[in-house]
Motif scaffolding. Structure first.
Motif, short mmCIF file in Angstrom:
data_model
loop_
_atom_site.label_atom_id
_atom_site.label_comp_id
_atom_site.label_asym_id
_atom_site.label_seq_id
_atom_site.Cartn_x
_atom_site.Cartn_y
_atom_site.Cartn_z
N ARG A 76 50.98 46.62 44.44
CA ARG A 76 49.78 46.58 45.28
C ARG A 76 49.16 47.97 45.42
O ARG A 76 47.95 48.13 45.37
CB ARG A 76 50.11 46.03 46.65
CG ARG A 76 50.41 44.57 46.60
CD ARG A 76 50.64 44.03 47.96
NE ARG A 76 50.84 42.61 47.89
CZ ARG A 76 50.86 41.82 48.92
NH1 ARG A 76 50.74 42.32 50.12
NH2 ARG A 76 51.03 40.54 48.77
N ILE B 161 47.36 48.71 42.14
CA ILE B 161 46.10 47.98 41.98
C ILE B 161 45.03 48.55 42.90
O ILE B 161 43.87 48.72 42.49
CB ILE B 161 46.33 46.48 42.22
CG1 ILE B 161 47.14 45.92 41.06
CG2 ILE B 161 45.01 45.74 42.36
CD1 ILE B 161 47.51 44.47 41.18
N ILE C 70 41.45 50.09 41.73
CA ILE C 70 40.17 49.65 42.29
C ILE C 70 39.41 50.84 42.87
O ILE C 70 38.20 50.98 42.67
CB ILE C 70 40.40 48.56 43.35
CG1 ILE C 70 40.91 47.29 42.68
CG2 ILE C 70 39.12 48.27 44.13
CD1 ILE C 70 41.38 46.23 43.65
N GLY D 92 33.18 41.99 39.42
CA GLY D 92 34.55 42.50 39.38
C GLY D 92 35.22 42.47 40.75
O GLY D 92 36.39 42.09 40.88
N VAL D 93 34.49 42.85 41.79
CA VAL D 93 35.05 42.82 43.15
C VAL D 93 35.33 41.40 43.58
O VAL D 93 36.39 41.10 44.17
CB VAL D 93 34.09 43.52 44.15
CG1 VAL D 93 34.49 43.23 45.58
CG2 VAL D 93 34.09 45.00 43.92
N TYR E 296 36.02 38.90 41.65
CA TYR E 296 37.19 38.44 40.90
C TYR E 296 38.49 38.99 41.51
O TYR E 296 39.47 38.26 41.65
CB TYR E 296 37.05 38.87 39.43
CG TYR E 296 38.26 38.53 38.61
CD1 TYR E 296 38.50 37.22 38.22
CD2 TYR E 296 39.18 39.50 38.23
CE1 TYR E 296 39.61 36.88 37.48
CE2 TYR E 296 40.29 39.19 37.50
CZ TYR E 296 40.51 37.87 37.12
OH TYR E 296 41.62 37.56 36.40
N GLU E 297 38.48 40.28 41.86
CA GLU E 297 39.67 40.87 42.49
C GLU E 297 39.96 40.21 43.83
O GLU E 297 41.12 39.99 44.19
CB GLU E 297 39.48 42.38 42.68
CG GLU E 297 39.47 43.17 41.41
CD GLU E 297 40.82 43.19 40.73
OE1 GLU E 297 41.84 43.08 41.41
OE2 GLU E 297 40.83 43.31 39.49
N TRP E 298 38.93 39.90 44.56
CA TRP E 298 39.10 39.24 45.86
C TRP E 298 39.68 37.83 45.66
O TRP E 298 40.58 37.41 46.37
CB TRP E 298 37.76 39.18 46.57
CG TRP E 298 37.81 38.80 48.01
CD1 TRP E 298 38.92 38.56 48.77
CD2 TRP E 298 36.70 38.64 48.88
NE1 TRP E 298 38.57 38.27 50.05
CE2 TRP E 298 37.21 38.30 50.15
CE3 TRP E 298 35.34 38.74 48.71
CZ2 TRP E 298 36.38 38.06 51.23
CZ3 TRP E 298 34.53 38.51 49.81
CH2 TRP E 298 35.06 38.19 51.04
N LYS E 299 39.17 37.11 44.66
CA LYS E 299 39.65 35.75 44.37
C LYS E 299 41.11 35.78 43.92
O LYS E 299 41.90 34.91 44.28
CB LYS E 299 38.78 35.12 43.30
CG LYS E 299 39.19 33.71 42.93
CD LYS E 299 38.30 33.19 41.81
CE LYS E 299 39.01 32.14 41.02
NZ LYS E 299 39.73 32.59 39.88
N GLU E 300 41.49 36.79 43.14
CA GLU E 300 42.88 36.90 42.66
C GLU E 300 43.84 37.36 43.74
O GLU E 300 45.04 37.27 43.58
CB GLU E 300 42.93 37.88 41.48
CG GLU E 300 42.29 37.36 40.23
CD GLU E 300 43.03 36.18 39.64
OE1 GLU E 300 44.27 36.21 39.60
OE2 GLU E 300 42.35 35.21 39.27
N ALA F 295 44.00 40.53 45.03
CA ALA F 295 44.42 41.93 44.90
C ALA F 295 44.01 42.74 46.12
O ALA F 295 44.59 43.79 46.38
CB ALA F 295 43.82 42.55 43.65
N LEU F 296 43.01 42.30 46.86
CA LEU F 296 42.54 43.07 48.00
C LEU F 296 43.20 42.65 49.31
O LEU F 296 42.98 43.28 50.33
CB LEU F 296 41.02 42.93 48.13
CG LEU F 296 40.22 43.43 46.94
CD1 LEU F 296 38.74 43.16 47.14
CD2 LEU F 296 40.47 44.90 46.72
#
Length: 114
Positions: free
Chosen positions: A56, A59, A63, A100-101, A103-107, A109-110
């Protein structure tokens, strides 16, 4: 000559007294190795460097670097004279970063809680 010698001796005495007082009233304990180490990240610098590291943090660092580079690329575009081509390239660049943000939120990572 004697005046310079007296002044230097006074300076030496003052510096010695200040250093001695700072050592005496210092609140740091010599036992607290973590606080006295240059890196307060929780890792012991004397141990192996091959310790497991949370992905984490990695990542979040990536970001941060991506958006840091984004700012470095967007600022010169704004300084240039704004015409149609520069405006379209700025909008396209921001849309790519927004995708991109999202996608990262959906995955996930945030989010820190899983």
């Amino acid at each position: 000559m004697i005046l310079i010698l007296v002044l230097w001796s006074i300076i030496f005495i003052l510096v010695s007294v200040m250093l001695t007082l700072s050592i005496i009233i210092n609140k740091k304990m010599m036992i607290d190795r973590e606080k006295s180490s240059p890196f307060e990240c929780g890792f012991d610098p004397q141990n192996s460097s091959r310790m497991p590291f949370s992905m984490r943090f990695f990542i979040i660092t990536l970001i941060f670097l991506i958006f840091d580079v984004e700012i470095a690329l967007l600022l010169p575009m704004n300084i240039l004279s704004i015409n149609f081509t520069v405006g379209v390239s700025i909008i396209l660049f921001v849309i790519i970063l927004l995708v991109g943000v999202l996608y990262e939120w959906k995955e996930g990572a945030l989010s820190w809680i899983k």
